[in-house]
Design a protein around this motif. Structure first.
Motif, short mmCIF file in Angstrom:
data_model
loop_
_atom_site.label_atom_id
_atom_site.label_comp_id
_atom_site.label_asym_id
_atom_site.label_seq_id
_atom_site.Cartn_x
_atom_site.Cartn_y
_atom_site.Cartn_z
N ALA A 175 0.81 -1.21 0.00
CA ALA A 175 0.00 0.00 0.00
C ALA A 175 0.85 1.26 0.00
O ALA A 175 0.50 2.26 -0.65
N SER A 176 1.96 1.25 0.71
CA SER A 176 2.82 2.43 0.75
C SER A 176 3.41 2.73 -0.62
O SER A 176 3.54 3.91 -1.01
N THR A 195 3.51 -3.06 9.53
CA THR A 195 3.98 -1.83 10.16
C THR A 195 5.45 -2.00 10.55
O THR A 195 5.83 -3.02 11.12
N ALA A 216 -2.28 -3.24 11.87
CA ALA A 216 -1.92 -3.56 10.48
C ALA A 216 -0.55 -4.22 10.51
O ALA A 216 0.43 -3.61 10.91
N HIS A 240 8.08 6.84 2.18
CA HIS A 240 7.95 6.70 3.63
C HIS A 240 8.38 7.97 4.37
O HIS A 240 8.98 8.87 3.79
N THR A 247 -0.55 7.83 3.51
CA THR A 247 -1.27 7.21 4.63
C THR A 247 -0.48 6.06 5.24
O THR A 247 -0.57 5.80 6.44
N PHE A 248 0.33 5.39 4.43
CA PHE A 248 1.02 4.17 4.87
C PHE A 248 2.51 4.40 5.08
O PHE A 248 3.32 3.50 4.91
N SER A 294 4.72 1.96 7.09
CA SER A 294 4.74 0.54 6.73
C SER A 294 6.17 0.03 6.62
O SER A 294 7.13 0.80 6.62
#
Length: 330
Positions: A102-103, A239, A236, A162, A125-126, A129
């Motif tokens: 997702a990231s 992470t 999740a 990130h 949002t991610f 991760s």
């Protein structure tokens, strides 16, 4: 522990370590993915080898190969611009990503909008991760014996997708691989990785707690197993603050050979392919390809292009040879 000068004095050793770390990512990724599959759990509970039905690869290996491709194209002179160029060519250009993290998917969307690092990672949002941790191994390989450079290059590469813990985790993995490449002990490897993680971070807190739990159980991973899972579990599972401590604690407890270490890490559960990929990169760097089961190497040597289409048909050994040449010339 060898100096970088001592390390690069032996071309055969350099290639063995480069290939070990690069194929180690693929093995740990594939092994962890197999270990968490329902059929394998039903048939074996603990996966100790590849079976005939095992398939690979996942986004972990293929994004690591994207990092490796960038290193090769820019001859080891990594910049934000070089990273963006690779993502535009091989990630953003795709319409969809089967099994993509997702990231990474959100970072690609940001790049399409014209958002560039560090904001493409920050506005994500991610961003916490473990996606950068899984792909950063080639940075540590390139920077063998130079943890400062490994940390800086890891920051450059990971900021495309990130922020904060997601970046710090990538830096920790890159540094760990860089130290493992030059025969660092497990203590030196893990201490060097810890040194680049800010003390106020969630990642630092979880790593500290994981080490405390293992010490409480006198280094017995079996005795600490359930308590570690209870302590590290997040909502999740991909992470950084869960996956990286999971991998590092497995390495701290079981590290005397590649095969055993990867089996343990890959069977830890949760985001097992990333946990396995991190362990595979570090153990492969430490022990070299000659200490990895040959059938495991051949099983994972040629990617399937499951996530990133450009990786289908790549020979990881060829990539290892190219990165070896860059290290020796540098």
């Amino acid at each position: 522990m060898l100096s970088r000068t001592e390390f690069i004095s032996d071309k055969e050793r350099v290639f063995d370590k480069v290939y070990g770390a690069l194929i180690g990512i693929a093995i740990g990724d594939s092994f962890g993915d197999a270990a968490r599959m329902a059929d394998n759990r039903a048939n074996y509970q603990v996966t100790t080898d590849f079976n005939k039905g095992s398939s690979w690869s996942t986004d972990d290996t293929e994004f690591a190969l994207l990092t490796a491709k960038t290193i090769i194209r820019c001859h080891g002179q990594l910049t934000t611009e070089e990273c963006v160029k690779s993502w535009m060519e091989d990630v953003v250009s795709q319409d969809e990503y089967k099994r993509g993290g997702a990231s990474e998917v959100e970072a690609a969307q940001n790049l399409r909008k014209g958002i560039r690092p560090p904001f493409s990672g920050k506005y994500n949002t991610f961003h916490q991760s473990d996606g950068a941790c899984m792909r950063i191994g080639p940075i540590g390989i390139l920077c063998a014996g130079d943890p400062i450079k490994a940390s800086e290059y890891a920051r450059i590469e990971s900021e495309i997708s990130h922020f904060r813990d997601g970046v710090w985790g990538a830096q920790a993995v890159a540094v760990a691989v860089a130290v493992a490449m030059v025969d660092g002990t497990i203590e030196e490897i893990l201490d060097s990785a810890m040194a680049v993680i800010p003390e106020e971070s969630w990642l630092y807190r979880n790593l500290t707690e994981a080490y405390r739990i293992l010490e409480k159980h006198e280094g017995s991973l079996l005795d600490a197993w359930m308590e570690l899972h209870d302590e590290l579990r997040t909502s999740a599972w991909a992470t950084t603050a869960e996956a990286l401590p999971s991998s590092f604690i497995c390495l701290k407890a079981v590290n005397d050979n590649f095969r055993k270490g990867v089996i343990v890490a890959s069977n830890f559960g949760r985001d097992a392919d990333t946990i396995g990929a991190i362990a595979g990169a570090i153990l492969g760097a430490k022990y070299g390809a000659h200490n990895i089961p040959e059938n495991w190497i051949e099983k994972t040597r040629f990617p399937s292009g499951t996530c990133l289409q450009f990786t289908k048909g790549i020979d990881i050994k060829d990539y290892a040879e190219k990165i070896t040449d860059i290290i020796l010339k540098g």
